[in-house]
Scaffold this active site. Structure first.
Site, mmCIF file in Angstrom:
data_model
loop_
_atom_site.group_PDB
_atom_site.id
_atom_site.type_symbol
_atom_site.label_atom_id
_atom_site.label_comp_id
_atom_site.label_asym_id
_atom_site.label_seq_id
_atom_site.Cartn_x
_atom_site.Cartn_y
_atom_site.Cartn_z
ATOM 1 N N GLU B 58 1.120 -1.026 -0.075
ATOM 2 C CA GLU B 58 0.212 0.298 0.133
ATOM 3 C C GLU B 58 0.943 1.850 -0.233
ATOM 4 O O GLU B 58 0.647 3.078 -0.122
ATOM 5 C CB GLU B 58 -1.099 0.441 1.168
ATOM 6 C CG GLU B 58 -1.751 -1.156 1.305
ATOM 7 C CD GLU B 58 -2.076 -2.081 1.630
ATOM 8 O OE1 GLU B 58 -0.523 -2.541 1.981
ATOM 9 O OE2 GLU B 58 -2.067 -2.916 1.455
ATOM 10 N N HIS B 127 -10.101 -4.985 10.200
ATOM 11 C CA HIS B 127 -10.545 -4.709 8.890
ATOM 12 C C HIS B 127 -12.271 -4.184 8.788
ATOM 13 O O HIS B 127 -13.361 -4.285 8.035
ATOM 14 C CB HIS B 127 -11.007 -6.100 7.849
ATOM 15 C CG HIS B 127 -10.338 -7.146 7.665
ATOM 16 N ND1 HIS B 127 -8.833 -7.539 8.417
ATOM 17 C CD2 HIS B 127 -8.904 -7.003 6.259
ATOM 18 C CE1 HIS B 127 -7.787 -7.758 7.351
ATOM 19 N NE2 HIS B 127 -8.283 -7.995 6.467
#
Lengths: 333, 324
Positions: B58, B127
């Site tokens: 990322e 998450h």
């Protein structure tokens, strides 16, 4: 003394003279900024490129406006080397409306996208992703343009370097990793915070690596030539580690806030000698090989100094930014 | 017009925009196979050049978007889950949000960062976050949160066509299938909210996954004779201040339902805007219904305890009305 030009075939004297003059331009701009900062002539802090000129210039000399560079907090040299306007850079550092970024970026953010200068960067390794993205764009455009990330030995310890090397190798991007190892990561000797050799980090990714004397313009030019050609021919990324030395501090005026010294002054002086300093080495070469006389060099020095003086005058005389500009350019509504 | 769930509607918008403009590119982890369904079939239709599977990285992905955008593309950086925005946050906060400003507008950065946000699926704390409070404070990025499949399509198309970095954050609990217009120019302008129920007693401002719950709460309140003006906010940067202020003028009471934790949330910011600009119309305090101030737990019984539910919204409004 190490010969500056012993195996060059594709680099003419004219090339070398052009490179020399641009290196001198960087040096004299930086010398001015180093002096002027003592008087508080401009608002922010500056990180000077003195001693590293033989890295940016020989590489950028082979680039054109469609090629991209992304650089570091020590970014004035890269800006000038890539063809950035010296007056606009100086005005930017002085925080003026005529600056290349209208006085909103300052020393650490000089950029000129029309010239392929994505800009200096205040975050160590912060430009890495930007350069990779530009390399991806060039690859997709298929226009033969290359993308260069200039970064230091300090940035070599940022994890994003590994991410960048992986993706550039994987996608065969026209990217050049130009590591300027100036031996100091801010105020700490890089050997104290770095394991292994930086250039070797390219190896597991299958990226061709070049290790050069970064104070030898010809050495750098040669390695850069290989890397640029690889990029233009769609042969993928290259990694260059150029060994150099940061003649100035991490940031000007650092001893006003540091509690102790971090390096021996004799070490600094050694790198300023004819044998080590990249500009003096070029001058010695020119004189020894009768390419320039001492008078010629003096004349060029004066020409360059005049140009820097003009840029400084332009910066000083330029108006402050209109305060309404503080509210512009953040987001397009 | 056809009934679709969230992911197919997102996929439709991507297909249409990539067809319309070949400068639109998309990359992300598992973009080809598509873990969640947003990018299904894109690689087959537009090739591996424009639709790229990235490594799991990322940090470089968010920065690459800036470089590619500066060099003339319109990248969509697919970050999967909202929590991974944190992993790639340097280039988001230090580059994407600031480069245009720092260079006095030299460059446009048409980037879409997309991710699924929020809880409700036992995905646990890493998450299930709602990262938009941090994004709203960056300044140089837009933030949109669709609430259903129709708004998902309309907002994504606007985000792709926008010249700023736009965070396109879709709720994990995307709700039931909605009618989605087939029109390939169907867009919802960024910065416009939608009033999805009219009433005179109280205003509910809802965000993302909280819109469906607010709609259910509205029905329950209607049964009790309480009229609700329900605003689906859709865009957090910029916020549609006119619509929320006009509704407050009508009802005099407002609650904001936000799946973020309360501190510096969208709800607290909206509350600040309303007390600044519409204080004199308020008949009672502005109330915020937000997720409890903990990480999102795994076990369903714990998770539904901390995330606002329909009953929390109804209770909040009932308490508010009893105050008067």
């Amino acid at each position: 003394m190490m010969s500056i030009k012993n195996y060059v075939n594709n680099l003419s004297d004219e090339d070398l003279k052009r490179i020399y003059k641009k290196m001198l331009m960087i040096r004299k701009c930086e010398e001015h900024l180093g002096e002027a900062t003592k008087n508080g002539a401009f608002p922010g802090a500056v990180h000077l490129y003195i001693g590293q000129e033989a890295i940016a210039v020989p590489l950028c000399d082979q680039l054109n406006d469609s090629d991209w560079i992304s650089s570091t907090h020590r970014g004035h040299g890269h800006f000038i080397a890539k063809g950035g306007d010296v007056k606009k850079m100086m005005a930017e550092i002085y925080g003026k409306s005529t600056g290349i970024c209208g006085g909103k970026g300052g020393s650490m953010h000089v950029a000129d996208f029309k010239k392929g200068i994505i800009g200096a960067n205040g975050v160590v390794a912060g430009g890495m992703g930007l350069a990779v993205g530009a390399a991806l764009a060039s690859k997709m455009d298929g226009n033969g343009a290359v993308s260069i990330i200039f970064f230091g030995d300090g940035a070599a310890n940022q994890g994003v370097l590994m991410e960048a090397m992986n993706i550039c190798s994987l996608w065969n991007l026209p990217m050049i990793f130009m590591c300027e190892n100036n031996q100091y990561s801010e105020f700490t000797h890089t050997s104290e915070v770095t394991s292994g050799k930086i250039v070797d980090r390219a190896e597991p990714f299958g990226i061709p690596k070049y290790e050069v004397d970064g104070n030898n313009a010809v050495d750098v030019w040669q390695a850069a030539y290989q890397a640029v050609q690889r990029g233009r021919n769609d042969e993928g990324p290259s990694f260059i580690e150029a060994h150099t030395y940061r003649q100035r501090g991490h940031v000007e005026f650092e001893y006003t806030f540091l509690s102790r010294t971090y390096r021996d002054q004799n070490e600094v002086e050694l790198w300023k000698t004819n044998d080590k300093d990249p500009i003096l080495r070029l001058e010695s070469y020119f004189i020894e090989h009768n390419k320039y006389s001492g008078d010629d060099i003096e004349k060029i020095q004066k020409e360059v100094q005049d140009e820097v003086d003009d840029a400084v005058k332009f910066a000083i005389e330029s108006p402050e930014p209109d305060i309404t500009s503080a509210m512009e350019h953040m987001i397009e509504r | 017009m056809s009934k679709q769930r969230m992911m197919p509607a997102i996929n439709l918008a991507l297909q249409e925009e990539m067809k319309r403009d070949n400068r639109v590119i998309l990359y992300g982890e598992d973009a080809g196979i598509s873990l969640l369904g947003q990018t299904t079939g894109l690689q087959e239709n537009f090739g591996k050049d424009r639709v790229r599977d990235t490594p799991i990285c990322e940090n470089i992905m968010t920065g690459m978007a800036v470089g590619a955008a500066a060099a003339g593309y319109r990248p969509i950086c697919h970050l999967l889950y909202g929590n991974f925005i944190y992993t790639g946050f340097d280039s988001i906060a230090n580059q994407a949000a600031k480069l245009k400003y720092m260079t006095a507008g030299q460059v446009k950065l048409p980037i879409v960062y997309m991710a699924v946000i929020g809880g409700g699926r036992s995905a646990a704390a890493q998450h299930s976050d709602i990262p938009y409070p941090a994004l709203m404070n960056l300044g140089g990025v837009k933030v949109v949160v669709p609430s259903n499949s129709r708004t998902a399509k309309g907002l994504l198309k606007s985000a792709i066509r926008d010249d700023n970095p736009v965070f396109y954050l879709t709720a994990a609990g995307g709700g039931r299938p909605e009618e989605v217009p087939d029109d390939d120019n169907y867009i919802i302008p960024i910065g416009k909210s939608e009033v999805i129920n009219q009433g005179n007693d109280v205003t509910i401002i809802s965000i993302g996954s909280m819109t469906l719950k607010s709609l259910q709460a509205t029905k329950k309140l209607n049964e009790k004779g309480v009229g609700v003006d329900l605003i689906d906010l859709l865009s957090l940067v910029p916020i549609d201040e006119d619509t929320i202020i006009n509704s407050l003028k009508k009802t005099g009471r407002v609650i904001i339902v936000d799946e973020a934790r309360d501190i510096c949330s969208a709800a607290s910011h909206i509350s600040a805007i309303l007390s600044d600009k519409a204080f004199k119309y308020l008949k009672s305090p502005i109330k915020r219904v937000t997720v409890k101030d903990v990480a999102i737990p795994y076990s369903p019984i714990l998770e539904s305890h901390v995330i606002p539910e329909v009953a929390d919204i109804v209770n909040c409004i009932e308490e508010l009305l009893e105050l008067n």
